[in-house]
Design an enzyme around this catalytic site. Structure first.
Site, PDB file in Angstrom:
ATOM      1  CD  GLU A   1      -8.463  -3.344   3.786  1.00 17.16           C
ATOM      2  OE1 GLU A   1      -7.288  -3.038   4.330  1.00 17.16           O
ATOM      3  OE2 GLU A   1      -7.263  -4.713   3.113  1.00 17.16           O
TER       4      GLU A   1
ATOM      5  CE  LYS B   1      -3.540  -3.981   5.724  1.00 20.74           C
ATOM      6  NZ  LYS B   1      -4.206  -3.970   4.670  1.00 20.74           N
TER       7      LYS B   1
ATOM      8  CB  CYS C   1      -6.167  -6.272   3.068  1.00 16.67           C
ATOM      9  SG  CYS C   1      -5.830  -7.036   1.789  1.00 16.67           S
TER      10      CYS C   1
END
Length: 265
Positions: A40, A112, A150
């Protein structure tokens, strides 16, 4: 099969970061990898750089993704990359994973869902959250891969949703922000997601100051198959889809569970 997980420190220069990624893809292909994964924020990173992130954002058909697609086709190497995807509706981009197949075609993408609004940081100052939908699974190099990013690692429902959709490997490209106990959380959660889902789990991390490093592959029984620690470069790790089937036969916890994952809406 071999997969290449890259650990790097991106700069505030998108062109330099792209050049490093293209070189990394060539190195992965030369080493016999059948899949490459980058962290990321590998497109661009700078402390407090929300303006830079918004300025760097591109559409899916922009030059950043186009260059990586062309290299994937040239090398015959599937790759998973992080894109700051332009979003005209809000002016704040999506934090997007783009899965590119060996022909250079986009096999799927994931925006995300869980933005990092924790530990004194607010990622939604820079990004727009993706839709609360079931997890994205793509097939690359004959492997079913679930896409997460993440902070999603702290939410087991995301991992379970991609496993319910058939994932054998879950990838977490990350810029896992450093802090007290953060490296321990990263390691423990990667292992937990692998064990509870009887799947491979790969974390590809950024180095300090953007991230905590710790790039690793964890197998379906929770055994670590390699860990880069604080070292920059490529982790070349072996992955065997038969291992997933074998572990799930011994430990059928997915079949034994009593609850489903349902979005809060």
């Amino acid at each position: 099969m071999k997969i290449a997980l890259w650990q790097m420190q991106a700069s505030g220069d998108p062109a330099a970061n792209l050049s490093a990624m293209l070189a990394g893809m060539a190195e992965a292909a030369a080493a016999g990898a059948r899949l490459a994964v980058f962290p990321e924020y590998s497109m661009v990173w700078q402390a407090g750089g929300s303006d830079r992130i918004i300025a760097a954002a591109e559409p899916l058909d922009g030059p950043y993704t186009a260059a990586l697609r062309a290299e994937a086709a040239r090398l015959g190497l599937p790759v998973i990359i992080n894109l700051f995807e332009r979003n005209e509706a809000t002016g704040r981009p999506y934090n997007t994973l783009v899965a590119i197949d060996e022909a250079g075609e986009i096999a799927g993408l994931y925006r995300k869902v869980h933005l990092y609004n924790a530990f004194g940081y607010r990622e939604d100052d820079s990004f727009t959250a993706g839709p609360d939908t079931a997890g994205t699974v793509v097939e690359l190099a004959g492997l079913r891969i679930g896409l997460q990013i993440c902070y999603d690692l702290r939410f087991p429902e995301g991992a379970r949703s991609v496993v319910d959709a058939g994932a054998e490997l879950i990838v977490y490209p990350a810029a896992w922000v450093p802090g007290p106990m953060k490296e321990a959380h990263w390691a423990a959660l990667l292992q937990a997601r692998a064990i509870e889902n009887t799947a491979y789990v790969a974390g590809a991390g950024m180095l300090y100051p953007a991230g905590s490093g710790g790039t690793r592959l964890v197998d379906p029984m929770g055994a670590t198959q390699g860990d880069l620690g604080e070292q920059a470069g490529m982790l070349l790790a072996e992955l065997d889809p038969e291992r997933v089937r074998s572990v799930r036969a011994k430990n059928p916890s997915l079949d034994n569970r009593r609850f489903a994952v349902v979005p809060r809406g």
